[in-house]
Design a protein around this motif. Structure first.
Motif, PDB file in Angstrom:
ATOM      1  N   MET A  61       0.805  -1.193   0.000  1.00 27.02           N
ATOM      2  CA  MET A  61       0.000   0.000   0.000  1.00 27.02           C
ATOM      3  C   MET A  61       0.857   1.269   0.000  1.00 27.02           C
ATOM      4  O   MET A  61       0.562   2.199  -0.735  1.00 27.02           O
ATOM      5  N   ILE A  62       1.861   1.295   0.843  1.00 27.51           N
ATOM      6  CA  ILE A  62       2.755   2.452   0.913  1.00 27.51           C
ATOM      7  C   ILE A  62       3.507   2.592  -0.411  1.00 27.51           C
ATOM      8  O   ILE A  62       3.726   3.697  -0.875  1.00 27.51           O
ATOM      9  N   LYS A  63       3.861   1.459  -1.002  1.00 26.04           N
ATOM     10  CA  LYS A  63       4.548   1.496  -2.296  1.00 26.04           C
ATOM     11  C   LYS A  63       3.677   2.182  -3.339  1.00 26.04           C
ATOM     12  O   LYS A  63       4.155   2.959  -4.149  1.00 26.04           O
ATOM     13  N   GLN A  64       2.391   1.886  -3.322  1.00 30.33           N
ATOM     14  CA  GLN A  64       1.481   2.481  -4.288  1.00 30.33           C
ATOM     15  C   GLN A  64       1.381   3.996  -4.099  1.00 30.33           C
ATOM     16  O   GLN A  64       1.336   4.750  -5.065  1.00 30.33           O
ATOM     17  N   TYR A  65       1.330   4.463  -2.826  1.00 32.11           N
ATOM     18  CA  TYR A  65       1.295   5.908  -2.564  1.00 32.11           C
ATOM     19  C   TYR A  65       2.583   6.587  -3.019  1.00 32.11           C
ATOM     20  O   TYR A  65       2.547   7.676  -3.592  1.00 32.11           O
ATOM     21  N   ILE A  66       3.698   5.954  -2.770  1.00 36.78           N
ATOM     22  CA  ILE A  66       4.990   6.528  -3.187  1.00 36.78           C
ATOM     23  C   ILE A  66       5.045   6.614  -4.702  1.00 36.78           C
ATOM     24  O   ILE A  66       5.446   7.638  -5.273  1.00 36.78           O
ATOM     25  N   ILE A  67       4.614   5.568  -5.389  1.00 37.39           N
ATOM     26  CA  ILE A  67       4.599   5.577  -6.856  1.00 37.39           C
ATOM     27  C   ILE A  67       3.620   6.625  -7.363  1.00 37.39           C
ATOM     28  O   ILE A  67       3.913   7.381  -8.289  1.00 37.39           O
ATOM     29  N   PHE A  68       2.445   6.720  -6.738  1.00 35.94           N
ATOM     30  CA  PHE A  68       1.443   7.696  -7.141  1.00 35.94           C
ATOM     31  C   PHE A  68       1.978   9.129  -6.982  1.00 35.94           C
ATOM     32  O   PHE A  68       1.879   9.955  -7.877  1.00 35.94           O
ATOM     33  N   PHE A  69       2.562   9.447  -5.828  1.00 31.64           N
ATOM     34  CA  PHE A  69       3.107  10.791  -5.590  1.00 31.64           C
ATOM     35  C   PHE A  69       4.322  11.067  -6.476  1.00 31.64           C
ATOM     36  O   PHE A  69       4.542  12.187  -6.930  1.00 31.64           O
ATOM     37  N   GLY A  70       5.084  10.011  -6.745  1.00 26.53           N
ATOM     38  CA  GLY A  70       6.225  10.165  -7.649  1.00 26.53           C
ATOM     39  C   GLY A  70       5.771  10.537  -9.049  1.00 26.53           C
ATOM     40  O   GLY A  70       6.326  11.432  -9.690  1.00 26.53           O
ATOM     41  N   LEU A  71       4.761   9.836  -9.555  1.00 21.91           N
ATOM     42  CA  LEU A  71       4.214  10.142 -10.880  1.00 21.91           C
ATOM     43  C   LEU A  71       3.561  11.523 -10.902  1.00 21.91           C
ATOM     44  O   LEU A  71       3.706  12.282 -11.860  1.00 21.91           O
ATOM     45  N   LEU A  72       2.842  11.861  -9.853  1.00 15.44           N
ATOM     46  CA  LEU A  72       2.202  13.171  -9.758  1.00 15.44           C
ATOM     47  C   LEU A  72       3.265  14.284  -9.770  1.00 15.44           C
ATOM     48  O   LEU A  72       3.119  15.283 -10.476  1.00 15.44           O
ATOM     49  N   LEU A  73       4.314  14.102  -9.019  1.00 15.00           N
ATOM     50  CA  LEU A  73       5.419  15.064  -8.990  1.00 15.00           C
ATOM     51  C   LEU A  73       6.083  15.151 -10.361  1.00 15.00           C
ATOM     52  O   LEU A  73       6.413  16.242 -10.841  1.00 15.00           O
ATOM     53  N   PHE A  74       6.256  14.024 -11.029  1.00 14.43           N
ATOM     54  CA  PHE A  74       6.868  13.982 -12.355  1.00 14.43           C
ATOM     55  C   PHE A  74       6.010  14.723 -13.389  1.00 14.43           C
ATOM     56  O   PHE A  74       6.523  15.412 -14.254  1.00 14.43           O
ATOM     57  N   VAL A  75       4.700  14.617 -13.276  1.00 22.11           N
ATOM     58  CA  VAL A  75       3.788  15.263 -14.219  1.00 22.11           C
ATOM     59  C   VAL A  75       3.697  16.766 -13.948  1.00 22.11           C
ATOM     60  O   VAL A  75       3.657  17.576 -14.870  1.00 22.11           O
ATOM     61  N   ILE A  76       3.667  17.187 -12.704  1.00 22.24           N
ATOM     62  CA  ILE A  76       3.483  18.589 -12.347  1.00 22.24           C
ATOM     63  C   ILE A  76       4.770  19.407 -12.513  1.00 22.24           C
ATOM     64  O   ILE A  76       4.714  20.575 -12.890  1.00 22.24           O
ATOM     65  N   THR A  77       5.940  18.847 -12.281  1.00 18.78           N
ATOM     66  CA  THR A  77       7.203  19.583 -12.296  1.00 18.78           C
ATOM     67  C   THR A  77       7.468  20.318 -13.608  1.00 18.78           C
ATOM     68  O   THR A  77       7.803  21.490 -13.579  1.00 18.78           O
TER      69      THR A  77
END
Length: 137
Positions: A1-17
């Motif tokens: 579950m934590i892995k999924q949140y980290i991946i989700f926030f990582g992708l979100l950060l990658f898209v927004i940056t």
């Protein structure tokens, strides 16, 4: 579950940056400064005049001469200009008193343009001291 949140926030950060870019503008100070023709000529001939003043005053490299003004400018038919400059040089005996000198300098701009008469103008850029007079001592 934590892995999924980290991946989700990582992708979100990658898209927004890439969307958060700032374009900085350079500000030119040239508009705020004002230069006269005399300032430009002084800048061009200063090194040549300085060498000559040092020679005239016995090699004292700390001679603190001052540019007073341009006395005259003459155009020559070989695409060169004779510029007469009045300067003041402090006397060694009394630094509060000045010797007034007149220096005649020939400025020869380069003759690179095809529009110039090559028979009259066949020189590169050069500056030459033509005359040095001590007006007062």
């Amino acid at each position: 579950m934590i892995k999924q949140y980290i991946i989700f926030f990582g992708l979100l950060l990658f898209v927004i940056t890439p969307l958060q870019t700032v374009k900085a503008e350079t500000v030119s100070n040239a508009e705020k400064e004002y230069f006269t023709t005399e300032d430009i000529i002084a800048d061009i001939v200063f090194p040549s005049i300085d060498k000559k003043v040092v020679k005239e005053y016995e090699g004292d490299s700390f001679v603190g001469w001052q540019w007073k003004r341009i006395v005259g400018i003459t155009y020559n038919n070989n695409h060169s200009y004779d510029v007469s400059v009045r300067i003041e040089v402090p006397l060694k005996e009394n630094p509060n008193e000045f010797s007034e000198d007149l220096i005649k300098v020939r400025i020869s701009p380069s003759c690179d343009s095809e529009k110039l008469n090559k028979q009259l103008c066949d020189h590169d850029f050069k500056i030459k001291i033509l005359e040095y007079k001590h007006l007062s001592q």
